[in-house]
Motif scaffolding. Structure first.
Motif, PDB file in Angstrom:
ATOM      1  N   ASP A   1       0.875  -1.169   0.000  1.00 35.45           N
ATOM      2  CA  ASP A   1       0.000   0.000   0.000  1.00 35.45           C
ATOM      3  C   ASP A   1       0.911   1.216   0.000  1.00 35.45           C
ATOM      4  O   ASP A   1       1.882   1.277   0.772  1.00 35.45           O
ATOM      5  CB  ASP A   1      -0.881   0.031   1.261  1.00 35.45           C
TER       6      ASP A   1
ATOM      7  N   GLU B   1      -4.104   7.355  -2.324  1.00 31.60           N
ATOM      8  CA  GLU B   1      -3.792   5.925  -2.230  1.00 31.60           C
ATOM      9  C   GLU B   1      -3.678   5.331  -3.632  1.00 31.60           C
ATOM     10  O   GLU B   1      -4.528   5.570  -4.481  1.00 31.60           O
ATOM     11  CB  GLU B   1      -4.894   5.218  -1.435  1.00 31.60           C
TER      12      GLU B   1
ATOM     13  N   TYR C   1      -4.039   2.553  -6.361  1.00 28.29           N
ATOM     14  CA  TYR C   1      -5.010   1.474  -6.557  1.00 28.29           C
ATOM     15  C   TYR C   1      -4.376   0.386  -7.427  1.00 28.29           C
ATOM     16  O   TYR C   1      -3.956   0.645  -8.543  1.00 28.29           O
ATOM     17  CB  TYR C   1      -6.265   2.044  -7.221  1.00 28.29           C
TER      18      TYR C   1
END
Length: 163
Positions: free
Chosen positions: A39, A50, A52
């Motif tokens: 992540d 973030e 993906y």
């Protein structure tokens, strides 16, 4: 009686010696476990968002973990493949300009039949299935021509007269 053709060159005059000009470096091997897709955040405009991972990249990553090549990957191999996963993800998210780089990178790991051939990779089951004769299943040259004898001057190489 000597062989046919000219005498071999003296050792000091031969052009090819088939020796490596650069010595080989032998490394201690350590197999590394595959890391999880991490992540992390990327810059989008002036914000961090973030990253993906597309489902297609998650499936691709699992295929590499399960691949026969994976047992030969060290930590630096997995790091390089992890960087390649980011390229794969960006490709599947629509950046088609990365196709060439992706193709080159996965070829380094033997992703296609031609890259495995270039890397001299073979599957063990294939070798067992054809009794070591190669992928074509054709008998070896020794099996095909093993009984042939050279005839010189009316005599075979065993010294008996030929018909």
């Amino acid at each position: 009686m000597g062989g046919m053709g000219p005498a071999p060159k003296p050792e000091g005059r031969k052009a090819r010696r088939n020796k490596d000009t650069v010595p080989q470096t032998v490394l201690r091997w350590e197999r590394a476990e595959a890391p999880e897709l991490p992540d992390f955040r990327i810059e989008k405009g002036d914000q961090l968002v973030e990253f993906y991972w597309p489902q297609r990249t998650r499936e691709w990553w699992q295929k590499w973990i399960d691949s026969p090549q994976a047992e030969h990957f060290g930590s630096s191999d997995w790091e390089y493949l992890l960087d390649t996963a980011v390229i794969h993800a960006r490709y599947w998210l629509g950046n088609l300009s990365l196709a060439g780089e992706l193709r080159l990178r996965v070829a380094e790991f033997g992703a296609t039949p031609s890259s495995r051939a270039r890397l001299r990779m073979v599957f063990a089951e294939a070798d067992d299935a054809d009794q070591g004769r190669g992928s074509s299943g054709v008998p070896s040259a020794r099996e095909r021509y093993g009984n042939l004898r050279q005839i010189r001057g009316g005599k075979t190489d065993e010294g008996t007269s030929s018909p």
